[in-house]
Scaffold this active site. Structure first.
Site, PDB file in Angstrom:
ATOM      1  N   HIS A  21       6.914   2.275   2.201  1.00  0.00           N
ATOM      2  CA  HIS A  21       7.638   2.685   3.413  1.00  0.00           C
ATOM      3  C   HIS A  21       7.415   1.548   4.402  1.00  0.00           C
ATOM      4  O   HIS A  21       6.262   1.212   4.695  1.00  0.00           O
ATOM      5  CB  HIS A  21       7.034   3.996   3.925  1.00  0.00           C
ATOM      6  N   THR A  22       8.461   0.950   4.883  1.00  0.00           N
ATOM      7  CA  THR A  22       8.342  -0.190   5.794  1.00  0.00           C
ATOM      8  C   THR A  22       7.308   0.086   6.873  1.00  0.00           C
ATOM      9  O   THR A  22       7.340   1.131   7.517  1.00  0.00           O
ATOM     10  CB  THR A  22       9.711  -0.484   6.454  1.00  0.00           C
ATOM     11  N   HIS A  23       6.401  -0.876   7.052  1.00  0.00           N
ATOM     12  CA  HIS A  23       5.418  -0.753   8.132  1.00  0.00           C
ATOM     13  C   HIS A  23       4.944  -2.134   8.561  1.00  0.00           C
ATOM     14  O   HIS A  23       4.816  -3.042   7.764  1.00  0.00           O
ATOM     15  CB  HIS A  23       4.241   0.143   7.747  1.00  0.00           C
ATOM     16  N   VAL A  24       4.726  -2.230   9.863  1.00  0.00           N
ATOM     17  CA  VAL A  24       4.253  -3.462  10.484  1.00  0.00           C
ATOM     18  C   VAL A  24       2.840  -3.213  10.982  1.00  0.00           C
ATOM     19  O   VAL A  24       2.601  -2.261  11.726  1.00  0.00           O
ATOM     20  CB  VAL A  24       5.159  -3.881  11.663  1.00  0.00           C
ATOM     21  N   GLU A  67       0.806  -1.210   0.000  1.00  0.00           N
ATOM     22  CA  GLU A  67       0.000   0.000   0.000  1.00  0.00           C
ATOM     23  C   GLU A  67       0.845   1.269   0.000  1.00  0.00           C
ATOM     24  O   GLU A  67       0.544   2.214  -0.707  1.00  0.00           O
ATOM     25  CB  GLU A  67      -0.938   0.052   1.217  1.00  0.00           C
TER      26      GLU A  67
END
Length: 131
Positions: A91-94, A88
């Site tokens: 940018h790295t996201h958890v 989506e």
């Protein structure tokens, strides 16, 4: 060009912050699968999680763990699920998602929340945080 998450980090786009330190930020997803859906990101814009330097990856996981523990204390759930998808926003996201059924991990599901509900929930999670 800055990603949406970089704009959130810079304060150019509003968010419902849950936790923050010098390297990372956690905030409520504004299109949550379920109540309490949180995103944890590095402030440094890195596209893919596997592109993070080893130390930053480990620190992101420590930060995410702390947020998850606070989330589980705040939102009634059987457990907190974790997902790294990354399609989506580059940018790295958890994703941290309170789970009661497997359907809670379905990203096509969304719950509606008012601005006040978002604010109250972010504050409640933050109050249970131990960084």
């Amino acid at each position: 060009m800055s990603t949406l998450f970089t704009k959130i980090v810079k304060g150019e786009v509003a968010s419902y912050k849950v936790a923050e330190n010098s390297q990372f930020l956690a905030f409520l997803d504004v299109r949550p699968n379920v109540r309490g859906h949180v995103l944890c990101i590095p402030k440094k814009e890195v596209n893919k999680i596997w592109d993070l330097e080893e130390e930053m990856y480990q620190e992101l996981m420590r930060f995410t763990r702390s947020v998850s523990i606070a989330l589980e204390k705040t939102v009634s759930c059987k457990r907190v699920g974790m997902a790294v998808v990354g399609l989506e926003v580059p940018h790295t996201h958890v994703h941290l998602i309170p789970l009661n059924t497997m359907n809670d991990m379905d990203f096509s599901n969304h719950v509606e929340m008012s601005e006040q509900e978002f604010k109250d929930l972010a504050e409640a999670i933050h109050s249970n945080l131990e960084l």
